[in-house]
Design an enzyme around this catalytic site. Sequence first.
Site, PDB file in Angstrom:
ATOM      1  N   GLY A  32     -13.254  -0.151  23.152  1.00  0.00           N
ATOM      2  CA  GLY A  32     -11.881  -0.124  22.659  1.00  0.00           C
ATOM      3  C   GLY A  32     -11.205  -1.439  22.985  1.00  0.00           C
ATOM      4  O   GLY A  32     -11.290  -1.925  24.120  1.00  0.00           O
ATOM      5  N   LYS A  33     -10.542  -2.034  22.009  1.00  0.00           N
ATOM      6  CA  LYS A  33      -9.953  -3.360  22.225  1.00  0.00           C
ATOM      7  C   LYS A  33      -8.986  -3.397  23.396  1.00  0.00           C
ATOM      8  O   LYS A  33      -8.972  -4.340  24.193  1.00  0.00           O
ATOM      9  CB  LYS A  33      -9.263  -3.836  20.943  1.00  0.00           C
ATOM     10  CG  LYS A  33     -10.217  -4.317  19.870  1.00  0.00           C
ATOM     11  CD  LYS A  33      -9.464  -4.938  18.711  1.00  0.00           C
ATOM     12  CE  LYS A  33     -10.444  -5.529  17.709  1.00  0.00           C
ATOM     13  NZ  LYS A  33     -11.251  -6.613  18.292  1.00  0.00           N
ATOM     14  N   ASN A  62     -11.023  -3.043  26.643  1.00  0.00           N
ATOM     15  CA  ASN A  62     -11.825  -4.259  26.858  1.00  0.00           C
ATOM     16  C   ASN A  62     -10.965  -5.410  27.364  1.00  0.00           C
ATOM     17  O   ASN A  62     -11.332  -6.126  28.303  1.00  0.00           O
ATOM     18  CB  ASN A  62     -12.508  -4.687  25.562  1.00  0.00           C
ATOM     19  CG  ASN A  62     -13.514  -3.685  25.049  1.00  0.00           C
ATOM     20  OD1 ASN A  62     -13.923  -2.764  25.758  1.00  0.00           O
ATOM     21  ND2 ASN A  62     -13.919  -3.850  23.801  1.00  0.00           N
ATOM     22  N   THR A 103      -9.817 -17.926  16.358  1.00  0.00           N
ATOM     23  CA  THR A 103     -11.169 -18.029  16.890  1.00  0.00           C
ATOM     24  C   THR A 103     -12.163 -18.179  15.752  1.00  0.00           C
ATOM     25  O   THR A 103     -11.987 -17.599  14.676  1.00  0.00           O
ATOM     26  CB  THR A 103     -11.532 -16.808  17.749  1.00  0.00           C
ATOM     27  OG1 THR A 103     -11.469 -15.622  16.929  1.00  0.00           O
ATOM     28  CG2 THR A 103     -10.563 -16.661  18.907  1.00  0.00           C
ATOM     29  N   ALA A 129     -19.005 -19.052  17.216  1.00  0.00           N
ATOM     30  CA  ALA A 129     -19.746 -20.079  17.950  1.00  0.00           C
ATOM     31  C   ALA A 129     -19.187 -21.477  17.740  1.00  0.00           C
ATOM     32  O   ALA A 129     -19.518 -22.402  18.487  1.00  0.00           O
ATOM     33  CB  ALA A 129     -21.219 -20.049  17.545  1.00  0.00           C
ATOM     34  N   VAL A 160     -20.334  -7.922  20.375  1.00  0.00           N
ATOM     35  CA  VAL A 160     -19.314  -6.903  20.643  1.00  0.00           C
ATOM     36  C   VAL A 160     -18.645  -7.199  21.977  1.00  0.00           C
ATOM     37  O   VAL A 160     -19.308  -7.346  22.995  1.00  0.00           O
ATOM     38  CB  VAL A 160     -19.939  -5.495  20.653  1.00  0.00           C
ATOM     39  CG1 VAL A 160     -18.880  -4.456  21.037  1.00  0.00           C
ATOM     40  CG2 VAL A 160     -20.532  -5.157  19.299  1.00  0.00           C
ATOM     41  N   ASP A 171     -12.683  -9.819  22.646  1.00  0.00           N
ATOM     42  CA  ASP A 171     -11.765  -9.240  23.630  1.00  0.00           C
ATOM     43  C   ASP A 171     -11.812 -10.007  24.943  1.00  0.00           C
ATOM     44  O   ASP A 171     -10.793 -10.169  25.618  1.00  0.00           O
ATOM     45  CB  ASP A 171     -12.096  -7.768  23.851  1.00  0.00           C
ATOM     46  CG  ASP A 171     -11.879  -6.935  22.604  1.00  0.00           C
ATOM     47  OD1 ASP A 171     -10.956  -7.256  21.835  1.00  0.00           O
ATOM     48  OD2 ASP A 171     -12.634  -5.974  22.391  1.00  0.00           O
ATOM     49  N   ARG A 200     -24.679 -10.671  26.755  1.00  0.00           N
ATOM     50  CA  ARG A 200     -25.024  -9.385  27.369  1.00  0.00           C
ATOM     51  C   ARG A 200     -24.723  -8.254  26.398  1.00  0.00           C
ATOM     52  O   ARG A 200     -23.788  -8.349  25.603  1.00  0.00           O
ATOM     53  CB  ARG A 200     -24.198  -9.174  28.640  1.00  0.00           C
ATOM     54  CG  ARG A 200     -24.377 -10.261  29.689  1.00  0.00           C
ATOM     55  CD  ARG A 200     -23.294 -10.155  30.738  1.00  0.00           C
ATOM     56  NE  ARG A 200     -23.482 -11.103  31.832  1.00  0.00           N
ATOM     57  CZ  ARG A 200     -22.585 -11.346  32.764  1.00  0.00           C
ATOM     58  NH1 ARG A 200     -21.427 -10.714  32.740  1.00  0.00           N
ATOM     59  NH2 ARG A 200     -22.837 -12.217  33.728  1.00  0.00           N
TER      60      ARG A 200
END
Length: 281
Positions: A38-39, A42, A196, A199, A225, A229, A262
Amino acid sequence: MRITVVGSINLDLVASAPSLPAPGETVTGASLARHPGGKGANQALAARRLGAEVALIGRVGDDEMAGAATALLRADGVDLSGVETDPAAPTGVALITVDPSGENQITVAAGANHLVTPEQLPARIETPLIAQLELPIPTVEAAVGRATDFVCVNLAPAAPVSEALLRRADLIVVNETEAAFYGEALHAGGGMVVVTKGARGAVMYRHGVETAWATPPRVTAVDAVGAGDAFVGAIAVALLEGMEPDAALHFACAAGALAATRPGAQPSLGDRAEVEGLMKA
């Protein structure tokens, strides 16, 4: 530093698959994992792991998934006294498919998140505020309107919002798709706007004029994912600490890059030492 986050709380069901399915296609050979997400949650955890004291306002269901969705927040000391339990709605769930390059597809069943109302908010939010758009827009608008300090709004997922919100925000964060949705309206206020670019990094604007640019450290992406956030939590913490825009962008890009190495949203979020270590690598 104390930050209030008003936002979503989900349990992410993540299928790591050989490829992302095309419309109508079934992809087999995936492995399944559950991660808190959840944003709102996170970004709250991201800011907490980078050194801020954080309080989260949100909503979960009265079900087993609520405990799993909030487990890492509790473990890291996020203040959950503003998280209410709804007996009539399930905890939010995100269904996520991730391919070996880290690209993903996400479908969210909002559940209790869509029952967070302005009545659940305090009359005044006297700490810096971070908000996103995974709650009902009237609730987000109310939170921004009641904030008396620094306001960061991550306009994701993109949805129509009021001109008052855009003008009130001290910091707006969007990705390129969201920036295209809002267009020039993003720059109507006097605050900072950060776009944003994955990369390729991130760029900061004021009044539509570029003021800073940063690129992330080179990493091997496993799962994107949560990377956005991580960036939001980091840029808010950095600016509130008084970092100059260039330095704040570099710090936030490193936090996002680290998260992409990760699996999972909240499990991928780095602490201060890890982010600073990646910047020096």
